[in-house]
Each structure stands twice: as C-alpha cells, then as structure tokens.
Design a protein around this motif. Structure first.
Motif: not given
Length: 102
Positions: A6-10, A12-13, A37, A39-40
C-alpha cells in the motif's frame, strides 16, 4: 503467501508489486502480490504481509493495530523512490516480516 503493498494513491504500490512479483518468480516463491492505497484498504483478511510505503510511516501504528486482528504481518518499505527499490530486498522484507510474526 499473499502480500499487499500500500501507498498513498496506489500508483507507487503498483510499481513495487511488479518488482516483488518478478523477484518472487526468479526465486520460485509462491506469492500473490496486490497493490493498493492505504485509504482504500478495506480488509486484511487473507493477507499474510502488508508492506507499507515509507511515506506512510505515520499511519503505521493504526495499520499494525488493524493487522493484529487478522494476524497480518506489517513491514515498512524504505522511504525511497519506487523506481530505486530493489525487488529482492522488498521480497526479503516481506518474507522476514512473515517469519517474525509466526
């Protein structure tokens, strides 16, 4: 083994997941790697290891708390560009986190 990155927005992940899959394939490791992400992130059910982007270090305590309920191991990726991340080292991080959780 199922690994969630997971990363901030998806974005990078996704890049990291590709590197992890490649490293696992080269080693003959049986892993499924999924990007997403933070957040999701809905559920950690069935996730063996949660790899967290280094830029999300502040969220680590709450992610670890959530992971404890499902027995999911959590590890923080180095705070470097995903382009610079070594897939072999990321895979080692995931495998070591899972072993330490047992």
């Amino acid at each position: 083994m199922r690994i969630m990155v997971v990363c901030g927005a998806g974005a990078s992940s996704t890049f990291v997941a590709v590197k992890l899959r490649s490293a696992a394939r080269m080693r003959g490791e049986d892993v499924v790697v999924e990007p997403g992400s933070a957040s999701q992130l809905e559920s950690l059910d069935g996730i063996d290891v949660l790899l967290v982007g280094g830029h999300l270090e502040a969220a680590l305590p709450s992610l670890r708390e959530r992971a404890a309920a499902t027995g999911t191991a959590v590890a923080l990726l180095p705070a470097i560009s995903p382009a610079s991340l070594d897939g072999e080292k990321a895979l080692d991080l995931a495998l070591n986190a899972k072993a330490a959780a047992l």
